[in-house]
Design a protein around this motif. Structure first.
Motif, PDB file in Angstrom:
ATOM      1  N   LYS A   1      23.071  64.374 -13.677  1.00  0.00           N
ATOM      2  CA  LYS A   1      23.261  63.862 -15.035  1.00  0.00           C
ATOM      3  C   LYS A   1      24.350  64.627 -15.761  1.00  0.00           C
ATOM      4  O   LYS A   1      25.168  64.034 -16.477  1.00  0.00           O
ATOM      5  N   GLU A   2      24.391  65.940 -15.581  1.00  0.00           N
ATOM      6  CA  GLU A   2      25.421  66.747 -16.221  1.00  0.00           C
ATOM      7  C   GLU A   2      26.812  66.408 -15.695  1.00  0.00           C
ATOM      8  O   GLU A   2      27.801  66.480 -16.424  1.00  0.00           O
ATOM      9  N   LEU A   3      26.890  66.043 -14.420  1.00  0.00           N
ATOM     10  CA  LEU A   3      28.159  65.656 -13.817  1.00  0.00           C
ATOM     11  C   LEU A   3      28.494  64.179 -14.076  1.00  0.00           C
ATOM     12  O   LEU A   3      29.483  63.658 -13.576  1.00  0.00           O
ATOM     13  N   ARG A   4      27.627  63.519 -14.837  1.00  0.00           N
ATOM     14  CA  ARG A   4      27.795  62.108 -15.187  1.00  0.00           C
ATOM     15  C   ARG A   4      27.776  61.201 -13.960  1.00  0.00           C
ATOM     16  O   ARG A   4      28.463  60.180 -13.902  1.00  0.00           O
ATOM     17  N   LEU A   5      27.007  61.583 -12.980  1.00  0.00           N
ATOM     18  CA  LEU A   5      26.780  60.739 -11.799  1.00  0.00           C
ATOM     19  C   LEU A   5      25.534  59.903 -12.069  1.00  0.00           C
ATOM     20  O   LEU A   5      24.489  60.062 -11.447  1.00  0.00           O
ATOM     21  N   HIS A   6      25.659  59.009 -13.031  1.00  0.00           N
ATOM     22  CA  HIS A   6      24.493  58.301 -13.541  1.00  0.00           C
ATOM     23  C   HIS A   6      23.888  57.349 -12.510  1.00  0.00           C
ATOM     24  O   HIS A   6      22.671  57.176 -12.464  1.00  0.00           O
ATOM     25  N   GLY A   7      24.742  56.726 -11.711  1.00  0.00           N
ATOM     26  CA  GLY A   7      24.228  55.846 -10.660  1.00  0.00           C
ATOM     27  C   GLY A   7      23.420  56.626  -9.644  1.00  0.00           C
ATOM     28  O   GLY A   7      22.326  56.202  -9.232  1.00  0.00           O
ATOM     29  N   MET A   8      23.944  57.762  -9.241  1.00  0.00           N
ATOM     30  CA  MET A   8      23.218  58.626  -8.301  1.00  0.00           C
ATOM     31  C   MET A   8      21.898  59.107  -8.910  1.00  0.00           C
ATOM     32  O   MET A   8      20.851  59.097  -8.259  1.00  0.00           O
ATOM     33  N   ALA A   9      21.958  59.563 -10.157  1.00  0.00           N
ATOM     34  CA  ALA A   9      20.777  60.102 -10.807  1.00  0.00           C
ATOM     35  C   ALA A   9      19.674  59.052 -10.900  1.00  0.00           C
ATOM     36  O   ALA A   9      18.493  59.351 -10.670  1.00  0.00           O
ATOM     37  N   HIS A  10      20.044  57.827 -11.203  1.00  0.00           N
ATOM     38  CA  HIS A  10      19.043  56.758 -11.316  1.00  0.00           C
ATOM     39  C   HIS A  10      18.358  56.501  -9.973  1.00  0.00           C
ATOM     40  O   HIS A  10      17.123  56.424  -9.887  1.00  0.00           O
ATOM     41  N   THR A  11      19.158  56.385  -8.924  1.00  0.00           N
ATOM     42  CA  THR A  11      18.594  56.114  -7.596  1.00  0.00           C
ATOM     43  C   THR A  11      17.795  57.308  -7.081  1.00  0.00           C
ATOM     44  O   THR A  11      16.719  57.141  -6.488  1.00  0.00           O
ATOM     45  N   TYR A  12      18.303  58.508  -7.322  1.00  0.00           N
ATOM     46  CA  TYR A  12      17.594  59.708  -6.870  1.00  0.00           C
ATOM     47  C   TYR A  12      16.249  59.831  -7.587  1.00  0.00           C
ATOM     48  O   TYR A  12      15.223  60.179  -6.977  1.00  0.00           O
ATOM     49  N   GLY A  13      16.246  59.512  -8.869  1.00  0.00           N
ATOM     50  CA  GLY A  13      15.005  59.549  -9.619  1.00  0.00           C
ATOM     51  C   GLY A  13      13.989  58.558  -9.080  1.00  0.00           C
ATOM     52  O   GLY A  13      12.785  58.845  -8.995  1.00  0.00           O
ATOM     53  N   GLN A  14      14.464  57.365  -8.692  1.00  0.00           N
ATOM     54  CA  GLN A  14      13.569  56.363  -8.101  1.00  0.00           C
ATOM     55  C   GLN A  14      13.002  56.856  -6.776  1.00  0.00           C
ATOM     56  O   GLN A  14      11.817  56.635  -6.474  1.00  0.00           O
ATOM     57  N   GLN A  15      13.830  57.517  -5.993  1.00  0.00           N
ATOM     58  CA  GLN A  15      13.372  58.046  -4.704  1.00  0.00           C
ATOM     59  C   GLN A  15      12.292  59.112  -4.895  1.00  0.00           C
ATOM     60  O   GLN A  15      11.304  59.158  -4.161  1.00  0.00           O
ATOM     61  N   LEU A  16      12.459  59.943  -5.899  1.00  0.00           N
ATOM     62  CA  LEU A  16      11.499  61.018  -6.131  1.00  0.00           C
ATOM     63  C   LEU A  16      10.134  60.485  -6.574  1.00  0.00           C
ATOM     64  O   LEU A  16       9.116  61.163  -6.394  1.00  0.00           O
ATOM     65  N   GLU A  17      10.128  59.294  -7.124  1.00  0.00           N
ATOM     66  CA  GLU A  17       8.864  58.707  -7.571  1.00  0.00           C
ATOM     67  C   GLU A  17       8.074  58.092  -6.417  1.00  0.00           C
ATOM     68  O   GLU A  17       6.886  57.783  -6.570  1.00  0.00           O
ATOM     69  N   LEU A  18       8.729  57.877  -5.273  1.00  0.00           N
ATOM     70  CA  LEU A  18       8.058  57.277  -4.119  1.00  0.00           C
ATOM     71  C   LEU A  18       7.225  58.337  -3.383  1.00  0.00           C
ATOM     72  O   LEU A  18       7.542  59.534  -3.437  1.00  0.00           O
ATOM     73  N   PRO A  19       6.185  57.909  -2.674  1.00  0.00           N
ATOM     74  CA  PRO A  19       5.465  58.841  -1.796  1.00  0.00           C
ATOM     75  C   PRO A  19       6.431  59.421  -0.763  1.00  0.00           C
ATOM     76  O   PRO A  19       7.402  58.766  -0.368  1.00  0.00           O
ATOM     77  N   ILE A  20       6.185  60.634  -0.330  1.00  0.00           N
ATOM     78  CA  ILE A  20       7.108  61.327   0.568  1.00  0.00           C
ATOM     79  C   ILE A  20       7.388  60.514   1.830  1.00  0.00           C
ATOM     80  O   ILE A  20       8.537  60.456   2.299  1.00  0.00           O
ATOM     81  N   HIS A  21       6.373  59.848   2.373  1.00  0.00           N
ATOM     82  CA  HIS A  21       6.575  59.104   3.621  1.00  0.00           C
ATOM     83  C   HIS A  21       7.423  57.850   3.421  1.00  0.00           C
ATOM     84  O   HIS A  21       7.879  57.239   4.395  1.00  0.00           O
TER      85      HIS A  21
END
Length: 248
Positions: A11-31
């Motif tokens: 987010k600080e680097l303004r990689l907003h597309g990456m941050a959004h997708t990464y955040g979605q991934q973190l919400e998923l179960p690990i498997h």
């Protein structure tokens, strides 16, 4: 570095597309989360898509299109004198790449402005800088720019646009300075960038509207013909007439 810190750094680097997708991934179960290689690819694709969308939104904002027109809502039929094939050809945008001009004529209410704005919208989606003016607004802009000293800046700006849309050509008389400005703009754009004009007037009536033979000849010459530079093979320059569509 933990996942929270990585997300914050994106987010600080303004990689907003990456941050959004990464955040979605973190919400998923690990498997269910992607492995490292797949995740990197997904993050890059998301960032690229985000930036494309941001660029399109920015170009649409600058274009100031009169109507929020989209090609899917354009009616194509023989009765309207516009076929699906003609529309598809326009949407491909080859005229933009070749710097060809488009003239859309027809009676009031036939959809000239809507078609012009839909093509402007498509140009923005393709990453092409676009500027829209009604002719009334164009005349005002030229007049004001001469008063406030921004005339040359305006001409330079319009010369760089991949698509210049002039809507409702012929509705309002043009003064001498506006005629000369239009000629200068068309001269600078000639064969390099596309100009789209809508008008109730047929081409045959444009000379009478401009009402000055020398300037009218020069304007119509720049508008209705495209000259390309000599090629390496030293062939003669090609001549391409303006593409005309008369809606009904």
């Amino acid at each position: 570095m933990n996942t929270t810190a990585s997300l914050q750094q994106m987010k600080e680097l303004r990689l907003h597309g990456m941050a959004h997708t990464y955040g979605q991934q973190l919400e998923l179960p690990i498997h269910q989360q992607l492995d490292a290689h797949e995740l990197v690819g997904q993050l890059l694709q998301s960032e690229q898509l985000f930036r494309q969308q941001e660029k399109t939104a920015y170009y649409l904002k600058l274009a100031k299109l009169r109507l929020p027109a989209i090609p899917e809502q354009i009616s194509c039929s023989a009765a309207r004198n516009l076929t699906k094939q003609q529309l598809a050809t326009l949407l491909e945008g080859q005229y933009l790449k070749q710097g060809e001009n488009i003239l859309i004529t027809g009676a009031t209410g036939c959809g000239k402005s809507y078609l012009a704005c839909a093509l402007g919208n498509q140009a923005c989606l393709m990453g092409m800088k676009t500027t829209y003016y009604s002719m009334n607004r164009f005349i005002e802009k030229i007049t004001l720019s001469k008063l406030d000293g921004s005339y040359l800046k305006l001409l330079n700006h319009l010369e760089r646009q991949a698509l210049l849309i002039l809507d409702d050509f012929g509705l309002q008389p043009m003064q001498q300075d506006v005629k000369l400005a239009l000629l200068k703009i068309l001269e600078e754009r000639h064969g390099k960038h596309a100009t789209l004009i809508t008008s109730q007037l047929p081409v045959s009536a444009c000379h009478e509207y401009i009402n000055e033979p020398t300037i009218a000849d020069a304007i119509m010459d720049r508008l209705t013909a495209k000259r390309t530079p000599d090629r390496i093979e030293r062939r003669l320059p090609e001549e391409k007439k303006i593409t005309r569509y008369r809606l009904r």
